[in-house]
Design a protein around this motif. Structure first.
Motif, PDB file in Angstrom:
ATOM      1  N   MET A 144      36.178  45.215  37.296  1.00 34.80           N
ATOM      2  CA  MET A 144      36.705  45.019  38.330  1.00 34.80           C
ATOM      3  C   MET A 144      36.853  43.711  38.723  1.00 34.80           C
ATOM      4  O   MET A 144      37.714  43.920  39.793  1.00 34.80           O
ATOM      5  N   PHE A 150      41.569  56.387  36.983  1.00 26.65           N
ATOM      6  CA  PHE A 150      40.935  55.576  37.764  1.00 26.65           C
ATOM      7  C   PHE A 150      41.847  53.693  38.138  1.00 26.65           C
ATOM      8  O   PHE A 150      42.268  52.818  38.693  1.00 26.65           O
ATOM      9  N   HIS A 158      39.632  42.077  40.810  1.00 25.91           N
ATOM     10  CA  HIS A 158      39.502  41.683  42.508  1.00 25.91           C
ATOM     11  C   HIS A 158      39.071  40.006  42.414  1.00 25.91           C
ATOM     12  O   HIS A 158      39.927  39.312  43.373  1.00 25.91           O
ATOM     13  N   GLU A 186      35.369  49.517  44.110  1.00 29.70           N
ATOM     14  CA  GLU A 186      35.405  50.732  43.486  1.00 29.70           C
ATOM     15  C   GLU A 186      35.344  50.165  41.734  1.00 29.70           C
ATOM     16  O   GLU A 186      35.541  49.481  41.911  1.00 29.70           O
ATOM     17  N   TRP A 187      34.173  50.826  41.344  1.00 35.13           N
ATOM     18  CA  TRP A 187      34.110  51.105  39.671  1.00 35.13           C
ATOM     19  C   TRP A 187      33.732  52.166  39.083  1.00 35.13           C
ATOM     20  O   TRP A 187      33.105  52.670  39.934  1.00 35.13           O
ATOM     21  N   GLU A 200      46.153  54.252  38.653  1.00 34.85           N
ATOM     22  CA  GLU A 200      46.043  54.502  40.054  1.00 34.85           C
ATOM     23  C   GLU A 200      45.793  52.809  40.832  1.00 34.85           C
ATOM     24  O   GLU A 200      46.585  52.426  41.850  1.00 34.85           O
ATOM     25  N   TYR A 201      44.826  52.114  40.345  1.00 32.86           N
ATOM     26  CA  TYR A 201      44.196  51.159  41.302  1.00 32.86           C
ATOM     27  C   TYR A 201      45.222  49.572  41.130  1.00 32.86           C
ATOM     28  O   TYR A 201      45.975  49.511  41.609  1.00 32.86           O
ATOM     29  N   CYS A 202      45.894  49.841  39.797  1.00 32.27           N
ATOM     30  CA  CYS A 202      47.229  49.248  39.514  1.00 32.27           C
ATOM     31  C   CYS A 202      48.260  49.134  40.220  1.00 32.27           C
ATOM     32  O   CYS A 202      48.781  48.684  40.662  1.00 32.27           O
ATOM     33  N   GLN A 206      48.518  51.334  43.034  1.00 27.82           N
ATOM     34  CA  GLN A 206      48.302  50.525  44.544  1.00 27.82           C
ATOM     35  C   GLN A 206      49.172  49.128  44.757  1.00 27.82           C
ATOM     36  O   GLN A 206      49.178  49.049  45.899  1.00 27.82           O
ATOM     37  N   ASN A 207      48.517  48.513  43.753  1.00 28.69           N
ATOM     38  CA  ASN A 207      48.405  47.207  43.808  1.00 28.69           C
ATOM     39  C   ASN A 207      49.798  46.233  43.312  1.00 28.69           C
ATOM     40  O   ASN A 207      49.363  44.874  42.852  1.00 28.69           O
TER      41      ASN A 207
END
Length: 436
Positions: A32, A65, A36, A177-178, A68-70, A72-73
């Motif tokens: 993560m 997880f 980032h 977050e991780w 959702e992260y990908c 959102q970004n």
């Protein structure tokens, strides 16, 4: 850390600029942070995530997880699921080895399918130290002590100079977050025992131990390069390549002050493990050999011969029909009728076509084989005696093919023709059989 990372990746991996990069992301701290960092730099990236289904709902939690992260970004993401335990059982592998096989196989498939250029993983300095200790405990050569390579084919590891402590500090400062992998807390695996029990003691003895280790490993890597350069130079003096075989001149080899090191360097990639047996071959009896899963090393007089283990059964036979003009397996042969003969090598024979009975048979030689050597009228000779006279090695004998007609030897291919099929003044049709 961002500035340090940018300088490192620009200097060490300049070829990544304007390339399409996959990031292997597990959801843990290291990957993560790598994600980032790269998200802030001018690289075209996409995320790869493998769900190995080894930790039940936790594995699917990692997958969700990442997704959702990908999302959102606005980062492209590719996710796959593996039945790792079934794969490990089917192929008799440990769970860790099975996961690695599945992961990298999928990575390379996607590289080609999606037309990406490289894969980046989040291995760091502490991973390198743990790998070093694992290899040390199992016994290894210099290569096993040089650590995880920063660059390996299409796999790049830009976080290797950074410690776990640096990575954690960066994550906390940037509110990254991780997901914590619960299996990392268990000492079930050797790597975790080293991480939790041994490395803290080493760092307690010397708080600067990781930096000292990195310097030592840098020296080892330089030594490895020097060893490889010397190995290539000496190889050119000692070894001679012949087709698929490599012949090592023992007279030249034994002049070296430490020939065992060179043998290890040259033979390590061929899957051998019985090194003492290999070293004993140098002074051993002619005819002795050592096998790996795919190769053999044979002592033949003053030569060591490395060759692939044949996949063709000794009992296997191949037919050549009357209308065949070419044979491509197991040998390349060309058959044609000609008007005259031009004998200029042992790669071709000319026979009386009317004496040949099809189908011809290509087979390995048998211990009891007898033929009439060309030029010897009415005299028979064992094929094994011919081999002895010609001083053929065991490997050369095993690679020899017999061309037979109606159970009679026509040609010991590439070595000697049989007298019974030779051209005479009364011959009406001449058949040329040539080894390509």
């Amino acid at each position: 850390m961002l500035s340090k990372f940018q300088n490192h990746i620009t200097f060490r991996f300049p070829f990544l600029a304007e390339k399409k990069l996959f990031l292997a992301v597990s959801g843990g701290l290291d990957s993560m942070v790598l994600l980032h960092l790269l998200k802030q730099l001018p690289y075209e990236i996409a995320v790869l995530h493998c769900n190995f289904q080894l930790r039940g709902l936790e594995s699917f939690g990692d997958q969700n997880f990442i997704q959702e992260y990908c999302d959102q970004n606005n980062i492209p993401v590719f996710i796959t699921q593996f039945d790792t335990e079934a794969f490990a059982k089917d192929y008799k592998l440990s769970t860790q080895v099975a996961a690695r096989e599945l992961r990298y196989s999928w990575f390379y498939e996607l590289l080609e399918e999606k037309n990406f250029d490289y894969i980046l993983t989040a291995h760091h300095a502490d991973d390198n130290l743990e790998t070093f200790i694992i290899n040390l405990t199992r016994g290894t050569g210099l290569e096993g002590l040089t650590g995880i390579p920063e660059e390996n084919d299409k796999i790049m590891r830009p976080l290797l100079p950074f410690s776990r402590e640096e990575i954690l500090k960066y994550a906390e400062e940037n509110n990254i977050e991780w997901r914590e992998d619960s299996s990392n807390a268990s000492n079930k695996y050797l790597r975790n025992k080293i991480r939790h029990d041994l490395v803290p003691i080493l760092k307690e003895i010397n708080p600067n131990f990781l930096n000292a280790f990195q310097k030592t490993q840098s020296y080892l890597q330089e030594s490895q390069v020097m060893v490889e350069d010397a190995s290539i130079m000496i190889y050119q003096q000692v070894a001679k390549e012949s087709g698929d075989d490599i012949h090592f001149d023992l007279n030249q080899l034994k002049k070296l002050p430490n020939y065992k090191s060179y043998l290890y360097q040259w033979l390590n990639e061929f899957g051998f493990s019985a090194w003492n047996d290999i070293y004993d071959l140098v002074e051993g009896q002619s005819g002795k050999q050592v096998l790996s899963s795919e190769f053999r090393l044979l002592k033949n007089r003053e030569t060591l011969i490395l060759s692939p283990v044949s996949e063709i059964s000794e009992k296997e036979e191949f037919e050549i029909a009357a209308n065949d003009t070419e044979v491509n397996f197991p040998l390349k042969l060309k058959l044609c009728q000609v008007d005259d003969i031009t004998i200029d090598s042992n790669k071709a024979i000319f026979v009386d076509a009317e004496k040949i009975r099809f189908p011809l048979i290509l087979r390995r030689w048998n211990e009891g084989d007898v033929f009439q050597p060309f030029g010897m009228h009415g005299k028979s000779k064992k094929v094994s005696k011919l081999f002895k006279d010609e001083k053929l090695s065991l490997i050369e004998k095993e690679k020899t093919w017999i061309l037979a007609s109606d159970n009679q030897i026509v040609w010991i291919v590439g070595i000697r023709q049989d007298e019974r099929f030779k051209i005479k003044n009364t011959t009406n049709k001449i058949l040329k059989i040539e080894l390509q």
